[in-house]
Design an enzyme around this catalytic site. Structure first.
Site, PDB file in Angstrom:
ATOM      1  N   HIS A 151       0.858  -1.202   0.000  1.00 44.07           N
ATOM      2  CA  HIS A 151       0.000   0.000   0.000  1.00 44.07           C
ATOM      3  C   HIS A 151       0.881   1.234   0.000  1.00 44.07           C
ATOM      4  O   HIS A 151       2.096   1.143   0.164  1.00 44.07           O
ATOM      5  CB  HIS A 151      -0.984  -0.027   1.173  1.00 44.07           C
ATOM      6  CG  HIS A 151      -0.363   0.082   2.530  1.00 44.07           C
ATOM      7  ND1 HIS A 151       0.421  -0.920   3.076  1.00 44.07           N
ATOM      8  CD2 HIS A 151      -0.395   1.071   3.456  1.00 44.07           C
ATOM      9  CE1 HIS A 151       0.821  -0.550   4.279  1.00 44.07           C
ATOM     10  NE2 HIS A 151       0.358   0.668   4.532  1.00 44.07           N
ATOM     11  N   HIS A 177       1.460   3.917   1.860  1.00 43.10           N
ATOM     12  CA  HIS A 177       2.074   4.660   2.966  1.00 43.10           C
ATOM     13  C   HIS A 177       3.606   4.628   2.871  1.00 43.10           C
ATOM     14  O   HIS A 177       4.211   3.602   2.566  1.00 43.10           O
ATOM     15  CB  HIS A 177       1.600   4.100   4.313  1.00 43.10           C
ATOM     16  CG  HIS A 177       0.145   4.369   4.551  1.00 43.10           C
ATOM     17  ND1 HIS A 177      -0.610   3.681   5.461  1.00 43.10           N
ATOM     18  CD2 HIS A 177      -0.699   5.257   3.969  1.00 43.10           C
ATOM     19  CE1 HIS A 177      -1.853   4.131   5.444  1.00 43.10           C
ATOM     20  NE2 HIS A 177      -1.934   5.089   4.545  1.00 43.10           N
ATOM     21  N   ASP A 228       6.073   4.513   4.875  1.00 40.88           N
ATOM     22  CA  ASP A 228       6.915   3.560   5.617  1.00 40.88           C
ATOM     23  C   ASP A 228       6.928   2.174   4.952  1.00 40.88           C
ATOM     24  O   ASP A 228       7.650   1.279   5.398  1.00 40.88           O
ATOM     25  CB  ASP A 228       6.495   3.474   7.095  1.00 40.88           C
ATOM     26  CG  ASP A 228       5.062   3.035   7.287  1.00 40.88           C
ATOM     27  OD1 ASP A 228       4.202   3.425   6.477  1.00 40.88           O
ATOM     28  OD2 ASP A 228       4.793   2.302   8.252  1.00 40.88           O
ATOM     29  N   HIS A 229       6.162   2.017   3.883  1.00 43.06           N
ATOM     30  CA  HIS A 229       6.175   0.764   3.116  1.00 43.06           C
ATOM     31  C   HIS A 229       6.706   0.954   1.694  1.00 43.06           C
ATOM     32  O   HIS A 229       6.966  -0.017   0.996  1.00 43.06           O
ATOM     33  CB  HIS A 229       4.770   0.162   3.048  1.00 43.06           C
ATOM     34  CG  HIS A 229       4.242  -0.209   4.387  1.00 43.06           C
ATOM     35  ND1 HIS A 229       4.201  -1.499   4.844  1.00 43.06           N
ATOM     36  CD2 HIS A 229       3.782   0.564   5.400  1.00 43.06           C
ATOM     37  CE1 HIS A 229       3.732  -1.506   6.076  1.00 43.06           C
ATOM     38  NE2 HIS A 229       3.465  -0.271   6.441  1.00 43.06           N
ATOM     39  N   HIS A 250      -7.316  -1.240   5.461  1.00 42.32           N
ATOM     40  CA  HIS A 250      -6.339  -0.297   6.009  1.00 42.32           C
ATOM     41  C   HIS A 250      -6.279   0.922   5.085  1.00 42.32           C
ATOM     42  O   HIS A 250      -6.336   2.063   5.535  1.00 42.32           O
ATOM     43  CB  HIS A 250      -4.976  -0.965   6.139  1.00 42.32           C
ATOM     44  CG  HIS A 250      -3.884  -0.031   6.550  1.00 42.32           C
ATOM     45  ND1 HIS A 250      -3.921   0.674   7.731  1.00 42.32           N
ATOM     46  CD2 HIS A 250      -2.742   0.349   5.918  1.00 42.32           C
ATOM     47  CE1 HIS A 250      -2.838   1.439   7.803  1.00 42.32           C
ATOM     48  NE2 HIS A 250      -2.119   1.263   6.714  1.00 42.32           N
ATOM     49  N   ASP A 254      -0.055  -3.767   6.153  1.00 41.01           N
ATOM     50  CA  ASP A 254      -0.774  -3.320   7.351  1.00 41.01           C
ATOM     51  C   ASP A 254      -2.197  -3.867   7.406  1.00 41.01           C
ATOM     52  O   ASP A 254      -3.032  -3.363   8.156  1.00 41.01           O
ATOM     53  CB  ASP A 254      -0.814  -1.782   7.402  1.00 41.01           C
ATOM     54  CG  ASP A 254       0.550  -1.195   7.717  1.00 41.01           C
ATOM     55  OD1 ASP A 254       1.502  -1.960   7.985  1.00 41.01           O
ATOM     56  OD2 ASP A 254       0.679   0.052   7.691  1.00 41.01           O
ATOM     57  N   HIS A 264       4.492  -4.756  10.276  1.00 38.63           N
ATOM     58  CA  HIS A 264       4.971  -4.123  11.515  1.00 38.63           C
ATOM     59  C   HIS A 264       5.087  -5.152  12.625  1.00 38.63           C
ATOM     60  O   HIS A 264       4.435  -6.188  12.600  1.00 38.63           O
ATOM     61  CB  HIS A 264       3.993  -3.040  11.989  1.00 38.63           C
ATOM     62  CG  HIS A 264       4.007  -1.808  11.168  1.00 38.63           C
ATOM     63  ND1 HIS A 264       4.864  -0.759  11.411  1.00 38.63           N
ATOM     64  CD2 HIS A 264       3.274  -1.456  10.095  1.00 38.63           C
ATOM     65  CE1 HIS A 264       4.650   0.199  10.525  1.00 38.63           C
ATOM     66  NE2 HIS A 264       3.682  -0.200   9.708  1.00 38.63           N
TER      67      HIS A 264
HETATM   68 FE   LIG Z   1       0.070   1.759   6.494  1.00 37.21          FE
END
Ligand SMILES: [Fe+2]
Length: 242
Positions: free
Chosen positions: A54, A56, A58-59, A110, A134, A172
């Site tokens: 996805h 975001h 941090d990914h 998410h 996530d 995570h």
């Molecule tokens: Fe996320």
């Protein structure tokens, strides 16, 4: 047994390298290019594909640099947010990666376009693998952002249909916190108490993963919700818990 190298990054993210065909690898959710490049160099690995669950940061934030440095092909479900995307992927597609087919499972919840990546069992992997981003964590799930509780509930129901032995690699490490929450929802649960005691003995972060679909069905409260309403209520409680 599996061919996945687990790279903790950015505090509580996991980046995964799937090693196939000797020295070639694909990477899942590279939020940090540096961690990946360092590992490639150290083990003389050749990065061929980047799989993003996805949008975001941090990914996905490392995708641009990895593409520039290695020429890897970028797969993502959201090319409008991830500009480096070479191939927009959708639910039901099978990516014919060298060494292993990878099935895209659309799992909105998410985010509206989130996906999980499923690698069926094969010669070098006796158990199937699932990279969940996530969507699902060990003992938990992500927050609802830009989709509905019904979407999320339906997505988790799809994951429940995968073989129990499927190894689960989440985006995570919130495992301890998730079991603490589970114990608050189900006080006195021997299952959660036992697992928390085991988890607290683990000192190396990467040893938390993988889990399995079977274990998540037995222990993850979000996987056990019986309806979208029940799921939404649980998610609301978890948002408050932290
Ligand atoms: Fe996320």
């Amino acid at each position: 047994m599996h061919n996945v190298v687990i790279l903790p990054a950015l505090g509580d993210n996991y980046i995964y390298l799937y090693r196939y065909d000797g020295q070639r690898v694909f990477v899942v959710d590279p939020g940090d290019a540096g961690v990946v490049l360092e590992n490639l160099q150290k083990h003389a690995l050749d990065l061929t594909h980047v799989l993003i669950t996805h949008s975001h940061g941090d990914h996905s934030a490392g995708a641009k640099k990895l593409k520039a440095e290695t020429g890897a092909t970028i797969f993502s479900p959201d090319s409008s947010a991830i500009r480096e995307t070479d191939c927009d992927i959708t639910d039901g597609q099978t990516l014919a990666l060298p060494g292993s087919p990878v099935v895209v499972i659309g799992t909105p919840g998410h985010t509206s376009s989130a996906v999980c990546y499923y690698v069926p069992a094969g010669l070098d992997r006796p158990q199937p693998l699932l990279f969940t981003g996530d969507t699902m964590f060990i003992g938990g799930c992500g927050r609802i952002i830009g989709a509905t509780a019904r979407d999320f509930f339906d997505s988790l129901c799809r994951l429940k249909k995968l073989p129990d032995e499927t190894l689960v690699f989440p985006g995570h490490d919130y495992t301890v916190e998730n079991y603490e929450f589970a114990l608050q929802v189900e006080p006195g649960s021997k299952v959660h108490e036992k697992r928390l005691a085991e988890l607290r003995k683990i000192s190396k972060q990467a040893d938390m993963v993988p889990s399995s679909i079977g274990r998540e069905k037995r222990e993850n409260l979000f996987m056990q919700a019986g309806s979208a309403e029940e799921f939404a209520e649980l998610r609301r409680k978890k948002d408050i818990f932290g």
